[in-house]
Structures are given as structure tokens and as C-alpha cells.
Motif scaffolding. Structure first.
Motif, PDB file in Angstrom:
ATOM      1  N   LEU A  21       1.052  -1.660   0.194  1.00 36.68           N
ATOM      2  CA  LEU A  21       0.088   0.045  -0.299  1.00 36.68           C
ATOM      3  C   LEU A  21       0.950   1.360   0.253  1.00 36.68           C
ATOM      4  O   LEU A  21       0.438   2.179  -1.109  1.00 36.68           O
ATOM      5  CB  LEU A  21      -1.018  -0.172   1.550  1.00 36.68           C
ATOM      6  N   ILE A  22       1.863   1.186   1.133  1.00 33.60           N
ATOM      7  CA  ILE A  22       2.965   2.284   1.026  1.00 33.60           C
ATOM      8  C   ILE A  22       4.498   1.675   0.961  1.00 33.60           C
ATOM      9  O   ILE A  22       4.649   1.317   1.336  1.00 33.60           O
ATOM     10  CB  ILE A  22       2.737   3.019   1.503  1.00 33.60           C
ATOM     11  N   PRO A  23       4.843   1.285  -0.846  1.00 33.77           N
ATOM     12  CA  PRO A  23       5.785   0.639  -0.670  1.00 33.77           C
ATOM     13  C   PRO A  23       7.221   1.852  -0.183  1.00 33.77           C
ATOM     14  O   PRO A  23       7.278   2.411  -1.029  1.00 33.77           O
ATOM     15  CB  PRO A  23       5.342   0.021  -2.275  1.00 33.77           C
ATOM     16  N   ALA A  24       8.133   0.938  -0.209  1.00 27.62           N
ATOM     17  CA  ALA A  24      10.161   1.423   0.326  1.00 27.62           C
ATOM     18  C   ALA A  24       9.794   1.859  -1.635  1.00 27.62           C
ATOM     19  O   ALA A  24       9.742   1.238  -3.195  1.00 27.62           O
ATOM     20  CB  ALA A  24      10.759   0.704   0.851  1.00 27.62           C
TER      21      ALA A  24
ATOM     22  N   GLY B 154       8.516   3.274   3.520  1.00 21.55           N
ATOM     23  CA  GLY B 154       7.681   2.887   2.993  1.00 21.55           C
ATOM     24  C   GLY B 154       7.364   2.793   4.522  1.00 21.55           C
ATOM     25  O   GLY B 154       7.517   2.548   5.635  1.00 21.55           O
ATOM     26  N   ALA B 155       5.691   1.427   4.184  1.00 14.23           N
ATOM     27  CA  ALA B 155       5.180   1.349   5.377  1.00 14.23           C
ATOM     28  C   ALA B 155       5.684  -0.250   6.164  1.00 14.23           C
ATOM     29  O   ALA B 155       5.436   0.218   7.614  1.00 14.23           O
ATOM     30  CB  ALA B 155       3.921   0.601   5.274  1.00 14.23           C
ATOM     31  N   ALA B 156       6.067  -0.632   5.593  1.00 15.50           N
ATOM     32  CA  ALA B 156       6.947  -2.013   6.087  1.00 15.50           C
ATOM     33  C   ALA B 156       8.386  -1.329   7.245  1.00 15.50           C
ATOM     34  O   ALA B 156       8.534  -1.766   8.637  1.00 15.50           O
ATOM     35  CB  ALA B 156       7.691  -3.270   5.757  1.00 15.50           C
ATOM     36  N   ALA B 157       9.047  -0.239   6.815  1.00 19.28           N
ATOM     37  CA  ALA B 157      10.057   0.784   7.328  1.00 19.28           C
ATOM     38  C   ALA B 157       9.446   0.463   8.949  1.00 19.28           C
ATOM     39  O   ALA B 157      10.104   1.478  10.138  1.00 19.28           O
ATOM     40  CB  ALA B 157      10.983   1.549   6.778  1.00 19.28           C
ATOM     41  N   ALA B 158       8.146   1.418   8.989  1.00 20.13           N
ATOM     42  CA  ALA B 158       7.831   2.337   9.874  1.00 20.13           C
ATOM     43  C   ALA B 158       6.681   1.199  10.529  1.00 20.13           C
ATOM     44  O   ALA B 158       6.061   1.670  11.429  1.00 20.13           O
ATOM     45  CB  ALA B 158       6.367   3.494   9.042  1.00 20.13           C
TER      46      ALA B 158
ATOM     47  N   ALA C 297      -7.775  -0.680   5.551  1.00 23.00           N
ATOM     48  CA  ALA C 297      -6.162  -1.044   5.174  1.00 23.00           C
ATOM     49  C   ALA C 297      -5.222   0.214   4.793  1.00 23.00           C
ATOM     50  O   ALA C 297      -4.522   0.772   5.567  1.00 23.00           O
ATOM     51  CB  ALA C 297      -5.486  -1.829   5.704  1.00 23.00           C
ATOM     52  N   PHE C 298      -5.816   1.103   3.511  1.00 20.74           N
ATOM     53  CA  PHE C 298      -5.051   1.882   3.218  1.00 20.74           C
ATOM     54  C   PHE C 298      -5.030   3.164   4.144  1.00 20.74           C
ATOM     55  O   PHE C 298      -3.777   3.552   4.163  1.00 20.74           O
ATOM     56  CB  PHE C 298      -5.869   2.349   1.782  1.00 20.74           C
ATOM     57  N   LEU C 299      -6.494   3.658   4.549  1.00 19.85           N
ATOM     58  CA  LEU C 299      -6.388   4.882   4.871  1.00 19.85           C
ATOM     59  C   LEU C 299      -5.755   4.197   6.599  1.00 19.85           C
ATOM     60  O   LEU C 299      -5.248   5.444   7.342  1.00 19.85           O
ATOM     61  CB  LEU C 299      -7.635   5.150   5.671  1.00 19.85           C
ATOM     62  N   ASP C 300      -6.060   3.104   7.073  1.00 17.49           N
ATOM     63  CA  ASP C 300      -4.638   2.685   7.593  1.00 17.49           C
ATOM     64  C   ASP C 300      -3.501   2.659   8.329  1.00 17.49           C
ATOM     65  O   ASP C 300      -2.868   3.042   9.426  1.00 17.49           O
ATOM     66  CB  ASP C 300      -5.469   0.932   9.150  1.00 17.49           C
ATOM     67  N   THR C 301      -3.250   2.032   6.739  1.00 13.25           N
ATOM     68  CA  THR C 301      -1.749   2.375   6.336  1.00 13.25           C
ATOM     69  C   THR C 301      -1.215   3.486   6.415  1.00 13.25           C
ATOM     70  O   THR C 301      -0.062   4.065   7.061  1.00 13.25           O
ATOM     71  CB  THR C 301      -1.443   1.652   5.792  1.00 13.25           C
TER      72      THR C 301
ATOM     73  N   GLY D 194       8.318   7.651   9.178  1.00 11.24           N
ATOM     74  CA  GLY D 194       6.775   8.765   8.295  1.00 11.24           C
ATOM     75  C   GLY D 194       7.601   9.997   8.162  1.00 11.24           C
ATOM     76  O   GLY D 194       7.127  10.679   7.242  1.00 11.24           O
ATOM     77  N   TRP D 195       8.220  10.998   9.264  1.00 13.74           N
ATOM     78  CA  TRP D 195       7.898  12.481   9.056  1.00 13.74           C
ATOM     79  C   TRP D 195       9.254  13.116   7.986  1.00 13.74           C
ATOM     80  O   TRP D 195       9.389  13.664   7.893  1.00 13.74           O
ATOM     81  CB  TRP D 195       7.794  12.777  10.766  1.00 13.74           C
ATOM     82  N   THR D 196      10.340  12.169   8.704  1.00 10.95           N
ATOM     83  CA  THR D 196      11.686  12.563   8.148  1.00 10.95           C
ATOM     84  C   THR D 196      11.687  12.088   6.807  1.00 10.95           C
ATOM     85  O   THR D 196      12.573  13.041   6.540  1.00 10.95           O
ATOM     86  CB  THR D 196      13.053  11.444   8.640  1.00 10.95           C
ATOM     87  N   SER D 197      11.020  11.539   5.992  1.00  9.55           N
ATOM     88  CA  SER D 197      10.806  10.959   5.208  1.00  9.55           C
ATOM     89  C   SER D 197      10.355  11.736   4.177  1.00  9.55           C
ATOM     90  O   SER D 197      10.746  12.226   3.297  1.00  9.55           O
ATOM     91  CB  SER D 197      10.179   9.638   4.832  1.00  9.55           C
ATOM     92  N   THR D 198       9.487  12.774   4.711  1.00  9.53           N
ATOM     93  CA  THR D 198       8.610  13.561   4.076  1.00  9.53           C
ATOM     94  C   THR D 198       9.489  14.894   4.592  1.00  9.53           C
ATOM     95  O   THR D 198       8.170  16.219   4.610  1.00  9.53           O
ATOM     96  CB  THR D 198       7.153  13.410   4.826  1.00  9.53           C
TER      97      THR D 198
END
Length: 355
Positions: free
Chosen positions: A70-73, A78-82, A238-242, A260-264
Motif C-alpha cells: 500500500l505504501i511501498p519503499a 515505506g509502511a513496512a519500515a514504519a 487498510a489503506f487509510l489505517d496504513t 514517516g516524518w523524516t522521509s516527508t
């Protein structure tokens, strides 16, 4: 094709810039009084609220593989790292803790000079909030006191049944059962990926794979299958929860190491330290892509007619926010609206050189 090369869902920077304020600011609200060593109903108990687990290890593994799609690296984590799956599981288990893991306290974390992390101390719910959130998370479960508006399927059931369905779909792939809409998925959702790439991966399957065992491309084929109502029901939730688990406050269980914050390039909560007068009065140092933005968004002021910047087409932030709201939680509906938004319309055209 590896995970980093796999096609992305709608660009997370677009979604974050359009609706990120809503996603990442609600938890900043909290009470203003505090007595050390005494539970405060506005700031939560005088101890961190523990996280609980609802999903099994196997379900969590499948969920981690889903959020990774859903949010790939890519260029950024991405979401897995977070560890967005941890935040989702903590939400599903919210009522296994006391107080429930719903509303983080406030007003400060300990990331900007506060003596303690108030956000880690969750606020007790009143009777009305408890019923409302139990309906959302647990569903009505056939209980008359919860079915005053009819039966409700809770998040726990949606995730448990949806994750099992993803594993079932993975097993079907090994038998050669592919989505009827595979051509459309490859053409419109996976950037014209050749069918041969899919078939090569399918032929290599042994039949023992779960969803988490599949290569990224095959997981994408399943996730993007809008013709599968069970997949769509899970992904819509799941997308919104992700998004929340990746870009929300880490006290909810995700955003591990603040990726999630540092990458943005979002500084996170800065109170009580706050901002200096100079930071308030002057714009941030320009980033590598800021020159592509018009001046109201932090871009450079190109002289009129200088030819220094090419015409730039950008969707208005208000339009993107409206698309997110109009989708009403459906990822498929959001993608359709973003497809329309990507088409050039006169009101979205900005000529950076004002020519």
C-alpha cells in the motif's frame, strides 16, 4: 522486479500534502493542566498505556506484506519500515488495554523538551465513546444493545477475514487462477507490466506460498484487483489505517524511528520548544524540488517572461482534499478521482514564469 521497483499506490506525497494536516494533527490536542503522580482525565493516566495484540503471528505477517504494497519503499522508507502493521494491530486490540488505545493524551510528547511523554498516556473513554469505538473495532456481534442501527461488521472481522482471503488468493495463483481483470490491472495499475513477467512468477510457485511469500508483483496483482469484493473491502480500510500507521504519532504503534516524518521532511511535534522568531519570519531552506513549485507553495519567484521555469500543471490542494473526502474511505473510489484530477483542466494550470 523487487519491492523497491514495484509500482506505487497514489503518490503518498500528494495525499500527505493534501490531507496530511488532518491525519497528523488531531492527536496534538490535549488538556492543559497536570498534577505529577495523579491521573488527569485530560492527559491520561500517570503511566504509559501498554499496547496489546489482536492478530496472530501469521496474520501480522500477512498484514505487514499488505502495508508494504500500500505504501511501498522506494526513494524513501515505506509502511513496512514504519511498522504500520503494529499500529493497526494495536488499534484492533485497543480494548485489551486500560485505558483503551484510542486517544493519546497531551499536550506534549518528550521529543521537544517536555519532561515526560503525555502522548503515551491514553485518555479514558466515557460510556458513549466506549460504545461507539467498540462498534467500530469489534462490531455489533449480534448484541441487541449494539444493533440499534442494525448489524455492524467491526474492523477486527474485516481484517481477520480479509487477511485470510489474501492468503487464499495466494494459494489460487499457484493453480493458475488469475484475476479476470488482469489485463486492465497490468495496463492501468502496474504501468504496462508485461504479462510474461506475471506468468514467469506464477509458474515458479509451489502452492505452499502465503500472501507474504509472494514476490511484490504478484502481491500487487492481488491488491489491485478491484473485481474482488473481499480484497476491495480490506484495502479500503487498510489503506487509510496504513497512512495513519506510517505518518501518525509513534505512540499509536507505527512510524517506527519517525521514518514517516523524516522521509516527508515534517518536523513532528515541536512543543513546548516551539519555533524561534527567525524560523517563524523566514521560509525554510529550499529543498531539491522546491523550484518546481509556484511561490505560494514555497517555490522561487521567477521573473516575468524570463523563461527560467517551464509551465507547471498542479492539481489544487483543495481539489485533492475534496477527492479524499468524497471517496468516503474507499481506495478504489479515491484512485478514480485522482485519475480524473490528473487530467489537465484550466483552473489547475500554473505558469511559473507568469507568462
Amino acid at each position: 522486479m523487487n519491492d523497491g521497483e514495484a509500482p506505487r499506490m497514489p503518490e503518498r506525497r500528494v495525499l500527505l500534502k493534501a490531507g496530511g494536516t488532518v491525519l497528523m494533527s488531531a492527536w496534538l490536542l490535549g488538556g492543559c493542566s497536570h498534577s505529577q503522580g495523579v491521573d488527569d482525565p485530560l492527559r491520561g493516566p500517570d503511566r504509559p498505556t501498554p499496547h496489546a495484540r489482536f492478530l496472530t503471528d501469521a496474520e501480522r505477517r500477512t498484514l505487514r506484506a499488505l502495508v508494504d504494497r500500500l505504501i511501498p519503499a522506494g526513494l524513501e522508507p515505506g509502511a513496512a519500515a514504519a511498522h504500520a502493521e503494529d499500529a493497526i494491530d494495536a488499534l484492533l486490540a485497543a480494548f485489551l488495554t486500560d485505558p483503551p488505545l484510542i486517544y493519546a493524551g497531551g499536550p506534549y510528547s518528550d521529543r521537544a523538551g517536555a519532561a515526560r511523554n503525555d502522548l503515551a498516556r491514553f485518555i479514558p473513554l466515557d460510556e458513549y465513546e466506549t460504545l461507539a469505538w467498540r462498534l467500530v473495532i469489534e462490531g455489533s456481534q449480534g448484541r441487541p444493545e449494539r444493533e440499534f442501527n442494525g448489524p455492524v461488521i467491526g474492523l477486527q472481522a474485516i481484517y481477520r477475514e480479509g487477511l485470510a482471503h489474501l492468503d487464499a488468493r495466494a494459494a489460487e495463483l499457484a493453480t493458475g487462477v488469475l484475476p479476470a481483470a488482469l489485463g486492465e490491472i497490468l495496463r492501468e495499475r502496474l504501468a504496462d507490466t508485461p504479462l510474461s513477467d506475471v506468468l514467469d512468477l506464477v509458474n515458479a510457485l509451489t502452492g505452499t506460498e502465503t500472501f507474504a511469500d509472494l514476490p511484490a508483483l504478484l502481491r500487487n496483482v492481488i491488491v489491485f484487483d478491484d473485481s474482488d469484493a473481499k480484497v476491495r473491502a480490506l484495502v479500503d480500510v487498510a489503506f487509510l489505517d496504513t497512512l495513519d500507521g506510517t505518518y501518525g504519532a509513534p505512540e499509536y504503534g507505527g512510524n517506527r524511528d519517525l521514518v514517516g516524518w523524516t522521509s516527508t521532511e515534517w518536523p513532528g511535534d515541536v512543543q513546548p520548544r516551539g519555533w524561534t522568531a527567525e524560523q517563524v519570519s523566514h521560509r525554510d531552506p529550499p529543498g531539491p524540488f522546491d523550484a518546481l513549485l509556484p511561490p505560494p507553495y514555497g517555490g522561487g519567484d521567477a521573473p516575468r517572461g524570463s523563461g527560467a521555469a517551464a509551465p507547471l500543471v498542479i492539481p489544487a490542494g483543495e481539489s485533492l482534499t475534496a477527492a479524499i473526502l468524497d471517496a468516503q474511505g474507499s481506495l478504489a473510489a479515491l484512485r478514480r478521482r485522482l485519475d480524473v484530477a490528473a487530467r489537465v483542466r484550466p483552473e489547475w494550470i500554473w505558469r511559473a514564469h507568469h507568462g
